[in-house]
Design an enzyme around this catalytic site. Structure first.
Site, mmCIF file in Angstrom:
data_model
loop_
_atom_site.group_PDB
_atom_site.id
_atom_site.type_symbol
_atom_site.label_atom_id
_atom_site.label_comp_id
_atom_site.label_asym_id
_atom_site.label_seq_id
_atom_site.Cartn_x
_atom_site.Cartn_y
_atom_site.Cartn_z
ATOM 1 N N LYS A 9 0.837 -1.200 0.000
ATOM 2 C CA LYS A 9 0.000 0.000 0.000
ATOM 3 C C LYS A 9 0.881 1.262 0.000
ATOM 4 C CE LYS A 9 -3.660 -2.435 2.586
ATOM 5 N NZ LYS A 9 -4.539 -2.385 3.793
ATOM 6 N N TYR A 49 -12.107 -3.013 -2.769
ATOM 7 C CA TYR A 49 -12.593 -3.064 -1.387
ATOM 8 C C TYR A 49 -14.125 -3.087 -1.308
ATOM 9 C CZ TYR A 49 -7.976 -2.607 0.785
ATOM 10 O OH TYR A 49 -6.693 -2.833 1.221
ATOM 11 N N ASN A 112 -1.626 -0.234 7.425
ATOM 12 C CA ASN A 112 -1.101 -1.577 7.719
ATOM 13 C C ASN A 112 -0.289 -2.182 6.568
ATOM 14 O OD1 ASN A 112 -3.187 -2.324 6.061
ATOM 15 N ND2 ASN A 112 -4.300 -3.537 7.581
ATOM 16 N N HIS A 115 -1.596 -5.524 1.457
ATOM 17 C CA HIS A 115 -2.823 -6.296 1.252
ATOM 18 C C HIS A 115 -2.466 -7.676 0.723
ATOM 19 C CE1 HIS A 115 -6.774 -7.536 -0.238
ATOM 20 N NE2 HIS A 115 -6.114 -7.969 -1.295
ATOM 21 N N GLU A 126 -9.256 -10.909 -7.590
ATOM 22 C CA GLU A 126 -8.383 -9.742 -7.418
ATOM 23 C C GLU A 126 -7.288 -9.700 -8.497
ATOM 24 O OE1 GLU A 126 -9.047 -9.057 -2.612
ATOM 25 O OE2 GLU A 126 -7.145 -9.908 -3.283
HETATM 26 P P1 DAT Z 1 -7.208 -7.350 5.726
HETATM 27 O O1 DAT Z 1 -6.474 -6.247 4.994
HETATM 28 O O2 DAT Z 1 -6.367 -7.934 6.838
HETATM 29 O O3 DAT Z 1 -7.760 -8.401 4.794
HETATM 30 P P2 DAT Z 1 -9.949 -6.394 6.013
HETATM 31 O O4 DAT Z 1 -10.251 -7.044 4.703
HETATM 32 O O5 DAT Z 1 -10.837 -6.706 7.170
HETATM 33 O O6 DAT Z 1 -8.440 -6.673 6.482
HETATM 34 O O7 DAT Z 1 -9.965 -4.811 5.832
HETATM 35 C C1 DAT Z 1 -9.386 -4.209 4.682
HETATM 36 C C2 DAT Z 1 -8.613 -3.002 5.107
HETATM 37 O O8 DAT Z 1 -9.498 -2.040 5.666
HETATM 38 C C3 DAT Z 1 -7.579 -3.271 6.211
HETATM 39 O O9 DAT Z 1 -6.348 -3.737 5.692
HETATM 40 C C4 DAT Z 1 -7.463 -1.920 6.846
HETATM 41 C C5 DAT Z 1 -8.863 -1.366 6.739
HETATM 42 N N1 DAT Z 1 -9.636 -1.611 7.955
HETATM 43 C C6 DAT Z 1 -10.171 -2.781 8.356
HETATM 44 N N2 DAT Z 1 -10.813 -2.657 9.521
HETATM 45 C C7 DAT Z 1 -10.676 -1.355 9.864
HETATM 46 C C8 DAT Z 1 -11.116 -0.568 10.974
HETATM 47 N N3 DAT Z 1 -11.820 -1.102 11.980
HETATM 48 N N4 DAT Z 1 -10.767 0.736 11.002
HETATM 49 C C9 DAT Z 1 -10.061 1.307 10.000
HETATM 50 N N5 DAT Z 1 -9.630 0.617 8.932
HETATM 51 C C10 DAT Z 1 -9.922 -0.687 8.864
HETATM 52 MG MG MG Z 2 -9.325 -8.361 3.445
#
Ligand code: DAT
Ligand code: MG
Length: 149
Positions: A9, A49, A112, A115, A126
């Site tokens: 990212k 997303y 974070n 991805h 994807e």
């Molecule tokens: P991952 O990236 O581990 O698959 P995810 O699919 O649940 O996680 O979420 C996608 C992204 O969205 C994640 O990398 C960071 C953001 N995100 C997830 N939960 C969040 C939250 N509670 N607050 C802010 N950003 C969040």
């Molecule tokens: Mg995810």
């Protein structure tokens, strides 16, 4: 062979973690079959997303992911989808295990670093979303017989 979609990212790019992250996937024994740097469009980010469309963080997530260049990759190998997720660590870097990419380099869920596709079917959609077929390269590393019996 299984394939997964991995994206470094904009925060990972700005923090000069591209080489470190690619190095970890290479050292593990996975094969890079697609690689490009791009600043994703709003539409691409929203589609990528899409499952999080109704979540309160969706708008910030899309504006963050479109804010700068990211590195999009496809990695290949046995079990690469699940193993990639293990190497990346839990979504919140503060609770990701040390030794994982997020656990070693991050402190905030909205920054974070990386991805990774969460399942084989997700990886397929994807990869198709981010790459054209001609951008993916079929090749066999010389190390293959030293990685697989
Ligand atoms: P991952 O990236 O581990 O698959 P995810 O699919 O649940 O996680 O979420 C996608 C992204 O969205 C994640 O990398 C960071 C953001 N995100 C997830 N939960 C969040 C939250 N509670 N607050 C802010 N950003 C969040
Ligand atoms: Mg995810």
């Amino acid at each position: 062979m299984e394939r997964t979609f991995i994206a470094i990212k904009p925060d990972g790019v700005q923090r000069n973690l591209v080489g470190e992250i690619i190095g970890r996937f290479e050292a593990k024994g996975f094969t890079l079959v697609g690689l490009k740097m791009l600043k994703p469009s709003q539409e691409l980010a929203e589609t990528h997303y899409g499952v999080h469309k109704e979540r309160p963080f969706f708008k910030d997530l899309v504006s963050f992911i479109t804010s700068g260049p990211l590195v999009a990759m496809v990695w290949e190998g046995d079990g690469v989808v699940a193993a990639g997720r293990l190497m990346i660590g839990a979504t919140n870097p503060l609770t990701s295990n040390p030794g994982t990419i997020r656990g070693d380099f991050g402190v905030s869920i909205g920054r974070n670093i990386i991805h990774g596709s969460d399942a084989v079917e997700t990886a397929q959609s994807e990869i198709a979303l981010w790459f054209n077929e001609e951008e993916l390269v079929d090749w066999t590393p010389v190390s293959t017989p030293w990685l697989y019996e």
